[in-house]
Design a protein around this motif. Structure first.
Motif, PDB file in Angstrom:
ATOM      1  N   PHE A   1       0.830  -1.205   0.000  1.00 18.96           N
ATOM      2  CA  PHE A   1       0.000   0.000   0.000  1.00 18.96           C
ATOM      3  C   PHE A   1       0.870   1.264   0.000  1.00 18.96           C
ATOM      4  CE2 PHE A   1      -2.330   3.176   2.582  1.00 18.96           C
ATOM      5  CZ  PHE A   1      -3.450   3.327   1.800  1.00 18.96           C
ATOM      6  N   TYR A   2       1.820   1.324   0.930  1.00 18.42           N
ATOM      7  CA  TYR A   2       2.631   2.535   1.020  1.00 18.42           C
ATOM      8  C   TYR A   2       3.604   2.648  -0.153  1.00 18.42           C
ATOM      9  CZ  TYR A   2       0.618   3.360   5.572  1.00 18.42           C
ATOM     10  OH  TYR A   2      -0.263   3.616   6.580  1.00 18.42           O
ATOM     11  N   ASP A   3       3.984   1.517  -0.711  1.00 18.02           N
ATOM     12  CA  ASP A   3       4.857   1.564  -1.884  1.00 18.02           C
ATOM     13  C   ASP A   3       4.121   2.216  -3.058  1.00 18.02           C
ATOM     14  OD1 ASP A   3       7.281   1.011  -3.271  1.00 18.02           O
ATOM     15  OD2 ASP A   3       6.236  -0.622  -4.303  1.00 18.02           O
ATOM     16  N   ARG A   4       2.843   1.890  -3.202  1.00 14.87           N
ATOM     17  CA  ARG A   4       2.054   2.538  -4.250  1.00 14.87           C
ATOM     18  C   ARG A   4       2.020   4.057  -4.008  1.00 14.87           C
ATOM     19  NH1 ARG A   4       0.620   3.132  -9.303  1.00 14.87           N
ATOM     20  NH2 ARG A   4      -1.361   4.225  -9.524  1.00 14.87           N
TER      21      ARG A   4
ATOM     22  N   GLY B   1      -0.943   9.189   8.019  1.00 14.94           N
ATOM     23  CA  GLY B   1      -1.920   9.572   7.014  1.00 14.94           C
ATOM     24  C   GLY B   1      -1.331  10.346   5.856  1.00 14.94           C
ATOM     25  N   PHE B   2      -0.406  11.251   6.174  1.00 13.87           N
ATOM     26  CA  PHE B   2       0.078  12.104   5.097  1.00 13.87           C
ATOM     27  C   PHE B   2       0.781  11.292   4.025  1.00 13.87           C
ATOM     28  CE2 PHE B   2       3.154  14.709   2.964  1.00 13.87           C
ATOM     29  CZ  PHE B   2       2.306  15.677   2.468  1.00 13.87           C
ATOM     30  N   LYS B   3       1.620  10.331   4.449  1.00 13.74           N
ATOM     31  CA  LYS B   3       2.397   9.596   3.450  1.00 13.74           C
ATOM     32  C   LYS B   3       1.511   8.716   2.591  1.00 13.74           C
ATOM     33  CE  LYS B   3       5.223   7.980   6.490  1.00 13.74           C
ATOM     34  NZ  LYS B   3       4.695   8.734   7.630  1.00 13.74           N
ATOM     35  N   ALA B   4       0.262   8.478   3.054  1.00 13.79           N
ATOM     36  CA  ALA B   4      -0.653   7.641   2.287  1.00 13.79           C
ATOM     37  C   ALA B   4      -1.634   8.466   1.473  1.00 13.79           C
ATOM     38  CB  ALA B   4      -1.409   6.708   3.233  1.00 13.79           C
ATOM     39  N   GLY B   5      -1.469   9.779   1.441  1.00 16.35           N
ATOM     40  CA  GLY B   5      -2.452  10.634   0.781  1.00 16.35           C
ATOM     41  C   GLY B   5      -2.769  10.231  -0.648  1.00 16.35           C
ATOM     42  N   PRO B   6      -1.782  10.142  -1.539  1.00 22.62           N
ATOM     43  CA  PRO B   6      -2.097   9.842  -2.942  1.00 22.62           C
ATOM     44  C   PRO B   6      -2.773   8.484  -3.122  1.00 22.62           C
ATOM     45  CG  PRO B   6       0.089  10.784  -2.766  1.00 22.62           C
ATOM     46  CD  PRO B   6      -0.379  10.531  -1.361  1.00 22.62           C
ATOM     47  N   VAL B   7      -2.229   7.435  -2.526  1.00 21.31           N
ATOM     48  CA  VAL B   7      -2.815   6.111  -2.739  1.00 21.31           C
ATOM     49  C   VAL B   7      -4.206   6.046  -2.126  1.00 21.31           C
ATOM     50  CG1 VAL B   7      -1.760   5.052  -0.693  1.00 21.31           C
ATOM     51  CG2 VAL B   7      -2.394   3.629  -2.631  1.00 21.31           C
ATOM     52  N   SER B   8      -4.414   6.755  -1.018  1.00 21.91           N
ATOM     53  CA  SER B   8      -5.735   6.742  -0.409  1.00 21.91           C
ATOM     54  C   SER B   8      -6.743   7.438  -1.303  1.00 21.91           C
ATOM     55  CB  SER B   8      -5.709   7.437   0.952  1.00 21.91           C
ATOM     56  OG  SER B   8      -4.781   6.808   1.786  1.00 21.91           O
ATOM     57  N   GLY B   9      -6.325   8.578  -1.868  1.00 19.50           N
ATOM     58  CA  GLY B   9      -7.224   9.291  -2.773  1.00 19.50           C
ATOM     59  C   GLY B   9      -7.587   8.425  -3.967  1.00 19.50           C
ATOM     60  N   GLU B  10      -6.573   7.774  -4.509  1.00 15.58           N
ATOM     61  CA  GLU B  10      -6.793   6.924  -5.674  1.00 15.58           C
ATOM     62  C   GLU B  10      -7.736   5.765  -5.333  1.00 15.58           C
ATOM     63  OE1 GLU B  10      -3.546   5.347  -8.813  1.00 15.58           O
ATOM     64  OE2 GLU B  10      -3.549   4.256  -6.923  1.00 15.58           O
TER      65      GLU B  10
END
Lengths: 435, 970
Positions: A111-114, A387-396
Motif C-alpha cells: 500500500f505505502y509503496d504505491r 496519514g500524510f504519506k498515504a495521501g495519494p494512494v488513499s485518494g486513488e
C-alpha cells in the motif's frame, strides 16, 4: 456509488476528459516576471450547490486527492470538498512530511509503496512542484530486539520489491556523520534499517497541488464550511448539513482526521478510533548537514532537515487521549534530550516553535478504508501518524471505491469489517513512533 | 518639537558614524576594553557592548545578507529581535548580535556569505527578483523530475543560517546546560518600569516574586530615555533591590506558558552554564513585556541605515554610538520625536523630520549597499545615510495567547490588544501591552496589578492549604487574603495613526525576504487566509516568529482581500516566545541506567555489557557456548535482577491473579509457584512469569524484564479503575531484590551448603517456593523453576546483599566448576528447551492460542482479561502458530526475522528465534507459521537474508532438548 447512477447524473460519465494541468514552468515564471501579470487563482471560490454527486468531508490531502482522482480516473466531477477551516489546516499541515514504504506487513508495504510511487510522479502529474526529496530514511536500532524488528521489516520489504536493508554502524556514520556511533553511548547504534526511496516532501504543496488539480477538473472546494450532521434514511446517506446549509447527496466520504469518529457518529457508524495529540517542533535553520531522515524508536524521536535548514522533530503520540492541540513543555524537553543523545553537536541549536496535531489511532495501527454499513457513507479514517504519506494512494483507492461501490484490492485488508472478523493488520512494529 | 524643513543637500562637515563621548545612561564600561574578531579582522569594543554596538561603533553597517536575494542588511532594531544581525560566534550559530555581549577573544563572523559579506555572488538573485515570486519553487523544477535532486542541492545552498560542527563530544569542555525547578508565587515577565513596579508591589504584599527581564539589566525603555526617565529608573531599581522577596533574572526570558501556569524560563549568560531552563509553577503570572516597535513597509526599507527609532535611541544612549551622519526621521509618535532630539544631541545632522501625523510619509529609500537618499511624499529627494522610522507598536501578546487569550485589534491605537475577558484567573497583564501612559501612570497600574497578583496567589495558597486533609495543627498559618479584588486604574492605549505600508512595496519579513508585493500576489493566487499566506510565502516563519512582521502582514492581507484587520485575524502564536537551545531543554543529559548490585563483579570478570532497556547486563563472559555446556553438565549462575517483581498482599490477590492471567490461581497452595500468561483485552500475549504464594495473603509475582513497568501499571490500572474494592496492596520490588538463578544438575549441591532451606526433592519440589537464609542473608525467596530446562533455583536476595550472595556462590561452587553465565547463554538454553520470549517469539498480534498456550488458557473461568477475544479465537482457529523448526542443514542458522515462504512464494511466517545449539550440535529455531504449514514433519522454505532458500522441518512440540522435562524435575 453503485452502478452508474451518479456518473450519469453528471451527464458525461466516463466521457469526462481530465483537465490537463499546466501553466507552471520555468518559462511561465519568466513570462510572468517580464509581463508582471497576475497568476491565475490556484483554486476558486464557488457558491454551494444544493446537491453534489459526492461530498467529501475534510479538505486535507486525503479529501482533495480523492476529489482529484474521482475526476481524473472516473470522470466524476460533480464533487464538493468541505473544509471547516482552510485547506490543509489539519493533519496535512501539521505532519512532519516524511514519506516511506518500509512497513512491516506485506499489505502495508504494498500500500505505502504505491503511495511513494504516486508521490514520485506527483509533481509532473499535478504540474505543481511538491519537492519530494528522496534522501533516504534511516531507522536506528539500539538493541538486538529492534535490530531483529528492522531485519523483519527489511525481509518483508525486499520480498515486496521495496528497497530496504539493514546496515551496520559504519555505514550509518557514513550517511550521517553527526550521529554519535561510538559503542559507549547510553543507547549505542547497533545498525539501522536503511530505506533509500524514503524522504521528505513539501506537505503544503501536496495539498495545494491536489486542490488545484481537483478545482481544474470541476470539483468545488468549500473552505470555512463545517459539517454539522449527516442525513441517513433507511440505511442510506441522503445529505449533509453544514453551517452554510444542506447539501443533498447519495455519497459521502469521511476524509477527516482528529474528528473522524465524531463525523462517523453523525452517520451512525461507530469507529474503533481513539484520538491522541502528536507533537512536533522545529529549530532555527543551520547550514544543511543532515541528508537523510533519522528515526530512533528506542529514543522516541525522528529528525529531518528541511531545504530551509530547519530541523524538524517529532516523537510518539502523547500518552493520553485528548483533542487538545496545544504543545507541552515536556515534549520539547524529551525530544531535545533524545536528539542530543543521537547528535551531541546540536546542543546550541535553538528550538523555534512547537505545535501539535491530532491522530486517530486504531487498535492495529492501520487505517479504516472503504464502505460502511450505511450505504453511500464511505470512510478513509484512522490514519494515526501515517496519514500524510498515504495521501495519494488513499485518494486513488477511495475514488475507486466510490466509483465502483467496492474497495479495490490494495485496500481490501483495511475494511471496517476486519474488527468484526479479527483479521487485523498489525503495523505497530513499524508505525509506533509516529512519522 | 520643531519640524525641520527638508534640506536636500548635506552640509560639508559631518560627524562620522562611530563612538560618541560618554553618555549619561551608557552601559559600556570604558575602562574595560575588549578585543574580538569580525570576519577575521580585529575589532575593539567595551565591556557592556553588544556585538552589534561594538561593530557599529567601528563604523560597520552591513552585518548579514538576506535569505533569498542576498541583499546587504544592517541594524534594524539593535536588540534581540534584529533580523539583520544573526552571526556565528565560534561554534554557535544564529547568535543575536544585537543582544549578545562582546567578550575578549570572541570570534564572530557573518553567516552564509560568499566570497565575502561585502561582495556576495548570490546577490545576483536580486536582479532576478521579478522571477522569484513567492512560491516560485512550486511552479518550476517540475520537469524533468530526475533533475529535482540537483535543483534541490542548489536551493539548499541558499540556506541563510550559521553552522554547527560535527564534534560529537558536544561542545566546549566544562560548559554545561542546566535545569532548575522553582515555585514562586508570582512571576513577572518583563523588567521594564511596569514589571519592576508590579514585582515590588507583589513582594510588599508578601509574595515570593521572580522578575524576568530579557535584556542584560532591568529598566526597559527607561534605560534609553531622558534624565527624568533615568531618575525614575534609579528609584525603581532601588525599590527592587530593597525587596528580598524578589529574585531578579536578567538576560532571561519566559519562553512558554503551559497549563496551570507551568512556565519555562530561559536563563542565559551564567558562568560555566551556557543556558539554564527554569521550570516554574507560578501561582500567578504578570505579563509585562512592553511594546515592540514595528517596521514600516516601503521600497528600500531593508537598506542598511534604515532603522527603527528605538534602535537609534538604544545605540546613542546605551552604547554611545552615533548611528549615522545625516538623518531623515519619519515619526508618528513621541518616541520618534525623542529620537530626533537624541540624534541632534549626538551630532547627527537632521536632514528632514517627516511627520506622519501631518500626513507626510516616506515613499522610498534609495541606495545600493546602504541608504543614500530618501524620497518623500512631498516629492522631495533628500540625501542621507540614516532613515529612522517611528510608526507604531506591536503588543507581544504571545504569553497571553498561550494562556488562552485572543488579541483584539483596536484601530484607534493601531495595535492588537489583549482581551481581558479571555485571560485566566492566574494571568494578568500590565504596562505597554495593556495601554500607554506616563511613567507614573504605568507604575500606578502595575502596582495595582502586582498587589492583585499577590492577592490571587495568596487565595490559591489558602485554597490548596485548606484542601489538605492531613494538615496538622502546628502547620504555618495560611495566608488570609482580602476577598475584594484590588482596584486597578485604567491604562488606556493612546491613539495612534494606522501606519503599516506606504505607497510602495517593501519588505515585510526581513528574515524570510518576503515583501508586501509577495503577500498581495499570494492573495491573488487564492492563498487568501492569513494562515495560507503564511504557509505560501513563509512570512512570519523565520527566527523572529512574527514579532516584527505579523501586524504588517495582517494589514496587507486585509487590504488585499478587502477584509478588516479584525476579520483577517492573526496567525497562532505558538511556544516558544524566544528560541531555546536544545541543550537547555535537555538539561544535563540523563538517560537512566540500571545496574544490578553485582555489576562490579561482572565488570571485573570480563562481562560483555548488553543494553536491555534501561538495564545494562552481562551478555556473556567470553564464551556463551561454554556457559551453556556448564549449565547442562554442571552448574551455572546468572544475574537475573532485572526480572520484574511485584509484592502482592491482601485477601483478594487470588482474584486479581485470576483476572489478569489466562490460567487459574484459586487453588495455588502456600509454598507453590505457578507459571502464568497475561493477555491484553485483545487477547494478545502481553507478559509472562511465575508467581509464588509465600503466605496466606502474600504472593510474589515476577514479570519479564522488559515488561516490569508495564505490568505494574497494568495491575494498578485494573485495581484502581475496575476493582477499587479489592483488598490488594501492590509494591514493586524489582530492585529491592537481587535475583540469581542457580541452574544445572549440580545446582542443588551448590546451594545446599549455603542455605538453611531443605533442598531435598521431597521437601522442596519442582514449582515450589521457600523462604529462608542464603549465604547468611535472611529473608531470601527461593523458587524452584526451570527457564533453562535444568534443575534450578531462582533466589531473590535483599538487594544490598546481592553481591555478597553472588560472591559466596562463586566461591562455594569453585570445586563444582560453577560458571557464571550471561543473557546469551540463557537465550540458547531456553530456546533449546522451547520456552518462548514475549515480544520476540510473539508480536503485537499474537493471541494466546497462537503462542501454543492452549494448555494454560482456562476458558471455563468466569472472566479474565482477554477472555472474549480468546473464546472467539478458539472458535475461529488461529491464523499463525508458534512452532519449533530445525533447518535441514544442521550448520545453517537462519537469521532471526528470516521469512518463511509458502509454496506459491507468499510470506507464510518467519523465524522468531534461532541459534546453534551447543547441546545438540545443530541449528534450532522457533517460528511463527500459518497453521497449514505448522504440522510436525512439514518441511518449509526459509528465505535467508542473503536471498538463498533453505529447507527446515517443523518438529513435535516446542522443545528441542528434553521435551519430557525430566531434567528439571529431579
Amino acid at each position: 456509488m453503485n452502478g452508474n447512477g451518479h456518473r450519469s447524473a453528471n451527464g458525461n460519465g466516463n466521457g469526462h476528459r481530465p483537465a490537463k494541468l499546466r501553466g507552471y514552468s520555468a518559462w511561465s515564471l519568466v513570462q510572468h516576471g517580464l509581463s508582471r501579470g497576475d497568476w491565475p487563482r490556484t483554486w476558486h471560490d464557488h457558491d454551494m450547490r444544493d446537491s453534489y454527486d459526492v461530498v467529501i468531508i475534510g479538505g486535507g490531502v486525503h479529501g482533495l486527492a480523492t476529489a482529484y482522482y474521482l475526476a481524473r480516473d472516473h470522470g466524476i466531477t460533480n464533487v464538493a470538498v468541505l473544509e471547516k477551516a482552510y485547506i490543509g489546516s489539519g493533519g496535512s499541515g501539521r505532519n512532519t512530511a516524511i514519506l516511506r514504504s518500509n512497513y512491516l506487513t506485506p499489505e502495508g508495504v504494498r500500500f505505502y509503496d504505491r503511495s511513494v510511487k504516486l508521490y514520485e510522479n506527483l509533481a509532473a502529474d499535478l504540474n505543481f512542484n511538491v519537492m519530494f526529496s528522496q534522501r533516504g530514511h534511516l531507522t536506528l536500532a539500539h538493541n538486538d530486539a529492534s535490530l531483529r524488528t528492522m531485519r523483519w521489516r527489511s525481509e518483508v520489504n525486499k520480498h515486496e520489491g521495496v528497497d530496504s536493508d539493514v546496515i551496520g554502524p559504519d555505514e550509518v556514520k557514513g550517511l550521517v556523520p553527526y550521529l554519535d556511533t561510538s559503542p559507549d553511548t547510553r543507547y549505542p547504534i547497533l545498525g539501522a534499517l536503511y530505506h533509500p526511496p524514503g524522504g521528505i516532501v513539501r506537505h503544503d504543496a501536496v495539498v495545494w497541488g491536489y486542490a488545484r488539480g481537483a478545482d481544474a477538473n470541476g470539483a468545488h472546494i468549500h473552505q470555512l464550511t463545517e459539517v454539522t450532521d449527516i442525513d441517513v434514511e433507511h440505511g442510506r446517506v441522503t445529505g449533509v448539513r453544514t453551517n452554510r446549509g444542506r447539501i443533498a447527496t447519495k455519497a459521502v466520504v469521511n476524509c477527516t482526521a482528529g474528528w473522524a469518529s465524531l463525523i462517523s457518529d453523525m452517520a451512525g457508524v461507530s469507529m474503533p478510533v481513539q484520538t491522541f495529540p502528536l507533537q512536533a517542533a522545529v529549530t532555527e535553520p543551520v547550514r544543511p548537514f543532515l541528508d537523510t531522515v533519522v528515526v530512533s524508536g528506542t529514543l522516541h524521536v525522528y529528525v529531518s532537515q528541511t531545504d530551509r535548514g530547519e530541523l524538524v522533530f517529532g516523537a510518539s503520540v502523547d500518552p493520553f487521549a485528548s483533542y487538545s492541540i496545544r504543545g507541552s513543555l515536556e515534549f520539547t524537553e524529551g525530544v531535545a534530550g533524545h536528539v542530543l543523545e543521537l547528535m551531541p553537536a546540536l546542543s546550541k541549536m535553538r528550538l523555534l516553535r512547537q505545535w501539535a496535531g491530532l491522530c486517530d489511532m486504531t487498535p492495529d495501527y492501520s487505517p479504516i478504508m472503504g464502505p460502511t454499513p450505511v450505504e453511500g457513507f464511505y470512510v478513509d479514517v484512522g490514519w494515526g501518524t501515517y496519514g500524510f504519506k498515504a495521501g495519494p494512494v488513499s485518494g486513488e483507492a477511495m475514488a475507486a471505491t466510490v466509483a465502483d461501490g467496492a474497495p479495490p484490492e490494495i485496500i481490501s485488508s483495511f475494511g471496517l469489517d476486519r474488527f468484526a472478523d479479527g483479521r487485523l493488520v498489525g503495523e505497530k512494529g513499524a508505525a509506533a513512533v509516529g512519522h | 518639537m520643531s519640524l525641520t524643513t527638508p534640506d536636500p543637500t548635506p552640509t560639508t562637515t559631518r560627524a562620522r558614524p562611530g563612538r560618541l563621548a560618554p553618555q549619561p545612561g551608557e552601559v559600556i564600561d570604558r575602562r574595560r576594553p575588549v578585543t574580538f574578531t569580525w570576519n577575521g579582522v580585529t575589532h575593539r569594543g567595551f565591556r557592556g557592548d553588544t556585538i552589534a554596538s561594538a561593530l557599529a561603533a567601528s563604523g560597520e553597517r552591513v552585518f548579514s545578507r538576506s535569505y533569498k536575494y542576498h541583499r546587504p542588511r544592517g541594524l534594524l532594531t539593535a536588540d534581540f529581535l534584529d533580523p539583520g544581525c544573526s552571526v556565528q560566534v565560534g561554534d554557535e550559530p544564529n547568535v543575536r548580535g544585537g543582544h549578545r555581549l562582546v567578550e575578549d577573544g570572541m570570534v564572530v563572523s557573518s553567516q552564509n556569505t560568499w566570497p565575502s559579506l561585502k561582495f556576495d555572488v548570490k546577490a545576483v538573485n536580486g536582479l532576478a527578483g521579478r522571477f522569484l515570486a513567492p512560491g516560485f519553487y512550486y511552479k518550476t523544477f517540475i520537469k524533468p523530475q530526475r533533475l529535482w535532486p540537483l535543483y534541490e542541492k542548489v536551493l539548499r545552498r541558499f540556506v541563510h543560517a550559521g553552522e554547527i560542527t560535527a564534534d560529537v563530544s558536544g561542545g566546549v569542555p566544562g560548559e554545561t546546560f542546566d535545569k532548575r525547578y522553582a515555585h514562586p508565587d508570582v512571576v513577572v515577565a518583563g523588567g521594564g518600569p511596569a514589571g519592576m513596579a508590579a514585582a515590588v508591589a507583589a513582594a510588599l504584599a508578601g509574595s515570593r516574586v521572580m522578575l524576568v527581564e530579557e535584556e542584560h539589566e532591568l529598566g526597559g525603555h527607561l534605560r534609553w530615555g531622558d534624565a527624568d526617565d533615568r531618575e525614575a529608573l534609579r528609584d525603581l531599581r532601588a525599590q527592587v533591590a530593597a525587596e528580598p522577596g524578589i529574585e531578579v533574572l536578567t538576560n532571561s526570558v519566559v519562553s512558554g506558558r503551559f497549563d496551570d501556569n507551568w512556565l519555562s524560563i530561559v536563563q542565559r549568560g551564567l558562568p560555566q552554564v551556557f543556558e539554564r531552563l527554569i521550570k516554574a509553577r507560578a501561582a500567578t503570572m504578570i505579563v509585562a513585556p512592553g511594546l515592540i516597535e514595528r517596521p514600516y513597509v516601503f521600497e528600500g526599507n531593508d537598506l542598511p541605515g534604515v532603522m527603527l527609532s528605538t534602535a537609534v535611541r538604544r545605540l546613542i544612549n546605551l552604547y554611545a554610538v552615533r548611528p549615522g551622519s545625516r538623518a531623515v526621521v519619519l515619526t508618528a509618535n513621541p518616541e520618534g520625536d525623542a529620537a530626533v532630539e537624541d540624534l541632534r544631541r549626538a551630532g547627527v545632522e537632521i536632514a528632514a523630520v517627516v511627520d506622519a501625523r501631518a500626513g507626510d510619509t516616506v515613499v522610498r529609500a534609495t541606495g545600493r549597499s546602504e541608504v543614500t537618499g530618501v524620497e518623500l511624499s512631498t516629492g522631495a529627494r533628500i540625501a542621507c545615510d540614516l532613515l529612522v522610522t517611528a510608526v507604531g507598536w506591536t503588543a507581544p501578546t504571545s504569553l497571553l495567547n498561550m494562556a488562552g487569550d485572543r488579541p483584539v485589534y483596536r484601530p484607534q491605537a493601531a495595535r492588537f490588544l489583549p482581551d481581558p475577558q479571555r485571560m485566566p484567573e492566574n494571568v494578568l497583564a500590565t504596562g505597554g501591552i495593556v495601554g500607554d501612559g506616563t511613567v507614573t501612570e504605568l507604575v500606578a497600574h502595575a502596582t495595582a496589578i502586582g498587589r492583585e497578583a499577590a492577592r490571587r496567589a495568596a487565595a490559591r495558597a489558602r485554597a490548596i492549604g485548606e484542601a489538605v486533609p492531613t494538615r496538622g495543627g502546628d502547620a504555618p498559618a495560611l495566608p488570609n487574603p482580602d476577598p475584594t479584588p484590588v482596584d486597578v486604574p485604567v491604562l488606556a492605549p493612546a491613539d495612534h495613526p494606522e501606519l503599516f505600508q506606504g505607497s510602495t512595496h517593501g519588505f515585510v519579513d526581513f528574515c524570510e525576504d518576503v515583501s508586501s508585493k509577495d503577500l498581495v500576489i499570494a492573495v491573488k493566487e487564492g492563498y487568501d487566509s492569513i494562515e495560507l499566506v503564511k504557509r505560501y510565502t513563509t512570512v512570519t516563519m523565520g527566527p523572529t516568529q512574527g514579532k516584527l512582521e505579523t501586524v504588517n502582514t495582517v494589514a496587507i492581507v486585509a487590504a488585499a482581500t478587502g477584509r478588516t484587520m479584525a476579520e483577517t485575524g492573526t496567525t497562532t502564536w505558538r511556544p516558544m516566545y524566544a528560541p531555546v537551545t536544545l541543550g537547555a531543554l535537555a538539561g544535563r543529559i540523563h538517560e537512566p541506567v540500571r545496574y544490578s548490585p553485582m555489576q562490579s563483579w561482572h565488570e571485573r570478570h570480563g562481562a560483555t555489557p548488553l543494553v536491555a532497556g534501561q538495564w545494562i547486563r552481562p551478555e556473556h563472559y567470553g564464551d556463551p557456548a561454554a556457559e551453556v555446556r556448564a549449565v547442562r553438565t554442571g552448574v551455572g549462575i546468572i544475574d537475573v535482577t532485572p526480572i520484574g517483581k511485584l509484592d502482592l498482599r491482601g485477601p483478594d490477590v487470588a482474584q486479581l491473579l485470576n483476572l489478569l492471567y489466562v490460567n487459574k490461581w484459586s487453588k495455588l497452595g502456600i509454598g507453590r509457584v505457578r507459571y502464568g500468561v497475561m493477555c491484553a483485552e485483545d487477547g494478545v500475549v502481553m507478559d509472562d512469569g511465575v508467581t509464588g504464594r509465600l503466605g496466606e495473603d502474600h504472593y510474589l509475582m515476577s514479570t519479564t524484564s522488559s515488561g516490569a513497568a508495564t505490568v505494574w501499571e497494568w495491575v494498578e490500572d485494573w485495581l484502581q479503575t475496575a476493582h477499587p474494592d479489592w483488598r490488594v496492596h501492590v509494591t514493586p520490588v524489582t530492585t529491592a531484590y537481587a535475583s540469581i538463578n542457580v541452574a544445572g544438575p549440580r545446582s542443588r549441591e551448590l546451594l545446599a551448603g549455603l542455605t538453611n532451606v531443605d533442598l531435598s526433592a521431597d521437601a522442596f519440589g519442582y514449582m515450589q517456593v521457600r523462604t529462608g537464609a542464603v549465604a547468611g542473608v535472611d529473608d531470601c525467596v527461593l523458587w524452584r523453576i526451570g527457564f533453562t530446562g535444568e534443575l534450578s533455583y531462582e533466589i531473590h536476595v535483599p538487594a544490598s546483599y546481592g553481591l555478597h550472595a553472588w560472591e559466596r556462590l562463586m566461591a562455594h561452587g569453585a570445586d563444582l566448576g560453577v560458571q557464571p553465565f550471561g543473557v546469551e547463554a540463557q537465550r540458547i538454553l531456553r530456546l533449546e528447551k522451547g520456552h518462548f520470549i514475549v515480544g520476540q517469539d510473539t508480536d503485537g498480534l499474537t493471541r494466546a492460542y497462537s503462542g501454543a498456550l492452549d494448555w494454560a488458557i482456562k476458558l471455563d473461568k468466569d472472566d479474565f482479561v482477554g477472555k472474549p477475544e480468546l473464546v472467539w479465537q478458539q472458535e475461529q482457529g488461529v491464523t499463525t502458530q508458534l512452532v519449533a523448526l530445525q533447518p535441514d542443514d544442521r550448520t545453517t542458522v537462519p537469521e532471526e526475522a528470516s521469512q518463511i515462504l509458502a509454496a506459491d512464494g507468499r510470506i507464510a511466517g518467519r523465524i522468531t528465534s534461532s541459534r546453534m545449539s551447543p547441546t545438540l550440535g545443530r541449528s534450532i529455531c522457533l517460528g511463527q507459521l500459518e497453521p497449514a504449514l505448522a504440522a510436525p514433519g512439514t518441511v518449509v522454505t526459509v528465505r535467508l537474508v542473503d536471498g538463498r532458500d533453505i529447507g527446515a522441518t517443523v518438529i513435535e512440540g516446542l522443545a528441542h532438548v528434553d521435551p519430557e522435562g525430566a531434567r528439571q524435575r529431579v
